[in-house]
Design an enzyme around this catalytic site. Structure first.
Site, PDB file in Angstrom:
ATOM      1  N   SER A 103     -12.648 -14.098 -12.938  1.00 44.27           N
ATOM      2  CA  SER A 103     -12.814 -13.510 -11.621  1.00 44.27           C
ATOM      3  C   SER A 103     -11.714 -13.944 -10.649  1.00 44.27           C
ATOM      4  CB  SER A 103     -14.212 -13.843 -11.094  1.00 44.27           C
ATOM      5  OG  SER A 103     -14.528 -13.115  -9.938  1.00 44.27           O
ATOM      6  N   ASP A 244     -10.359  -8.801  -6.221  1.00 47.42           N
ATOM      7  CA  ASP A 244     -10.090 -10.062  -6.904  1.00 47.42           C
ATOM      8  C   ASP A 244      -9.640  -9.773  -8.332  1.00 47.42           C
ATOM      9  OD1 ASP A 244     -12.536  -9.236  -7.907  1.00 47.42           O
ATOM     10  OD2 ASP A 244     -13.360 -11.251  -8.041  1.00 47.42           O
ATOM     11  N   ASP A 246     -10.884  -9.602 -11.297  1.00 47.34           N
ATOM     12  CA  ASP A 246     -11.578  -8.639 -12.162  1.00 47.34           C
ATOM     13  C   ASP A 246     -12.149  -7.465 -11.379  1.00 47.34           C
ATOM     14  OD1 ASP A 246     -13.637 -10.067 -10.960  1.00 47.34           O
ATOM     15  OD2 ASP A 246     -14.910 -10.037 -12.736  1.00 47.34           O
ATOM     16  N   ASP A 248     -14.393  -6.962  -9.110  1.00 48.79           N
ATOM     17  CA  ASP A 248     -15.796  -6.764  -8.749  1.00 48.79           C
ATOM     18  C   ASP A 248     -16.068  -7.244  -7.323  1.00 48.79           C
ATOM     19  OD1 ASP A 248     -15.714  -9.520  -9.080  1.00 48.79           O
ATOM     20  OD2 ASP A 248     -17.396  -9.614 -10.481  1.00 48.79           O
TER      21      ASP A 248
END
Length: 449
Positions: A103, A244, A246, A248
């Site tokens: 992340s 960010d 990833d 999400d």
């Protein structure tokens, strides 16, 4: 419920050190494969995606080996956002989805997130069962040579997600009047996010779209927004969008380069959906970190703010159990369950952009619906000694709660991904909140040695 590998968001750690080694990834593949291969007589499939970290090249083949060894076919899709993996897992009727990502963490870290066939993150019970088989694989049955799984690459995975994201945006609207800076954090959305905005006819200025394996989240993205804010002002753009690693998570800034956090964005979506009779559940689900100003704003519209523990999985669990279709975190994780089963920064951004287009006003006016209460957040790092249980620490916490009374609140919790204790104070009087937080941080620091 003691966990050895899984935290609040999958398994995470420093790459090539336990628990983020090739050996552990192999065990995850075999153990998770066991959990999802006894569900019928057909070829079982798992979708594997990743972000742009160098260590993805190590984790991906190890997971593939584990899954194929128990007879699962593997579909590799390469760098794509976490919500794309959840979507593709459902779309491809796969038994399992895996996202290799840490992340918003730096490139040195990596992680493994698992999704069930419905596109939702696995329950605590399933994760504990996987952990048990990772430590004792005597019950994991390896496939006969003729039944080993195959690994294939899905070439059009990126295009599928692009069309999926665009389908969440009203067909009668375009972004042709907006100049948008989009910062993709040199992460998983570096191709798809600018493409979606460009295909909707925005004037797109892209940042963080040159990943090299090392620069994910480095001075860019939703946790390092300074460069995006400057670029918005320099380019005379209408707004900035920061994702960010990833994708999400979403943070935005207005035309002045001033940040708009997840609470303000959720307030806007909730108000818009409520006006159009699209909001379900009578409010939204957030975490204990969300600002008291958001709660006051929603209450003024006859809506509720339901708080959960920190972690988007807990937000989603409450949403599913109680019929909400909007939830998220102040940090920018937003779950819009009419479209996605997990946080999706791009789809959340498109919902915000739809309101901006509809209102035709500056972003600074559209996206600021309440005055947030002053909020102070500080972290205390600890090693082997967890100071939270010490009486001296508890005494200063109780004293702080008494000082704030009904005008504020305290939240002290351990991070689920790092050896940190997070101390948050919030209230009407910023000086009082600052003193209370500083006193607690001082005591925690002393106790942690």
């Amino acid at each position: 419920m003691t966990r050895k590998y899984f935290g609040t968001d999958g398994i995470r750690g420093t790459a090539n050190k336990e628990p983020m080694t090739a050996e552990i990834a192999l065990k995850v593949g075999k153990a998770a494969g066991k959990q999802f291969t006894g569900r019928g007589e057909y070829r079982h499939r798992v979708v594997i995606g990743k972000d742009t970290r160098l260590s993805g090249y190590m984790i991906e083949p190890a997971l593939t080996a584990g899954f194929t060894s128990v007879g699962m076919d593997v579909i590799l899709v390469g760098p794509l956002p976490t919500p794309a993996i959840a979507m593709l897992t459902r779309s491809l009727r796969a038994d399992l989805g895996v996202m290799i990502s840490a992340s918003h963490n730096p490139f040195e870290d990596n992680g493994i997130k698992l999704f069930g066939p419905d596109g939702y993150k696995l329950s605590d019970q399933v994760e504990l069962a996987i952990e048990a088989d990772m430590d004792d694989d005597s019950n994991v049955v390896l496939a006969d040579p003729s039944l080993l799984g195959r690994a294939t690459r899905l070439d059009d995975a990126r295009g599928r997600y692009i069309e999926f994201a665009k389908s969440s945006f009203p067909r009668n609207q375009l972004l042709n009047d907006l100049k948008i800076v989009v910062d993709c954090a040199n992460g998983a959305a570096y191709k798809v996010a600018p493409t979606v905005l460009w295909e909707l006819e925005a004037d797109v200025i892209s940042m963080g779209v040159s990943p090299d394996g090392f620069n994910i989240n480095k001075g860019c993205g939703s946790t390092a927004t300074e460069a995006m804010c400057r670029r918005v002002v320099e380019e005379g753009a209408h707004l900035g969008i920061a994702l960010d690693g990833d994708a999400d998570r979403l943070i935005m800034c207005d035309e002045k380069g001033e940040l708009i956090d997840g609470d303000q964005l959720m307030a806007l979506i909730a108000a818009s959906w409520h006006e159009r009779d699209l909001l379900r559940g009578g409010g939204l689900v957030a975490t204990v970190m969300s600002n008291m100003g958001l709660e006051k704003f929603l209450n003024g519209k006859g809506l509720d703010l339901v708080r959960t523990n920190v972690g988007d999985r807990y937000v989603v669990e409450h949403m599913r159990a109680h019929g909400y279709n909007l939830g998220g975190e102040q940090s920018g994780h937003m779950v819009l369950s009419d479209y996605s089963t997990t946080g999706d920064g791009l789809i959340a951004a498109l919902q915000i952009l739809s309101v901006i287009v509809d209102q035709g006003k500056p972003v600074s006016e559209v996206c600021r619906n309440f005055d947030p209460y002053p909020q102070i957040l500080k972290n205390v790092r600890y090693a082997d000694r967890d100071p939270m249980g010490l009486e001296a620490v508890q005494t200063v916490i109780r004293a702080g709660e008494q000082r704030l009374g009904d005008t504020g609140r305290l939240l002290i919790r351990k991070s689920g991904t790092e050896p940190l204790i997070r101390v948050m104070g919030e209230g009407e009087d910023i000086d009082l909140v600052t003193h209370v937080v500083d006193d607690i941080v001082h005591e925690l620091t002393q106790a942690a040695g």
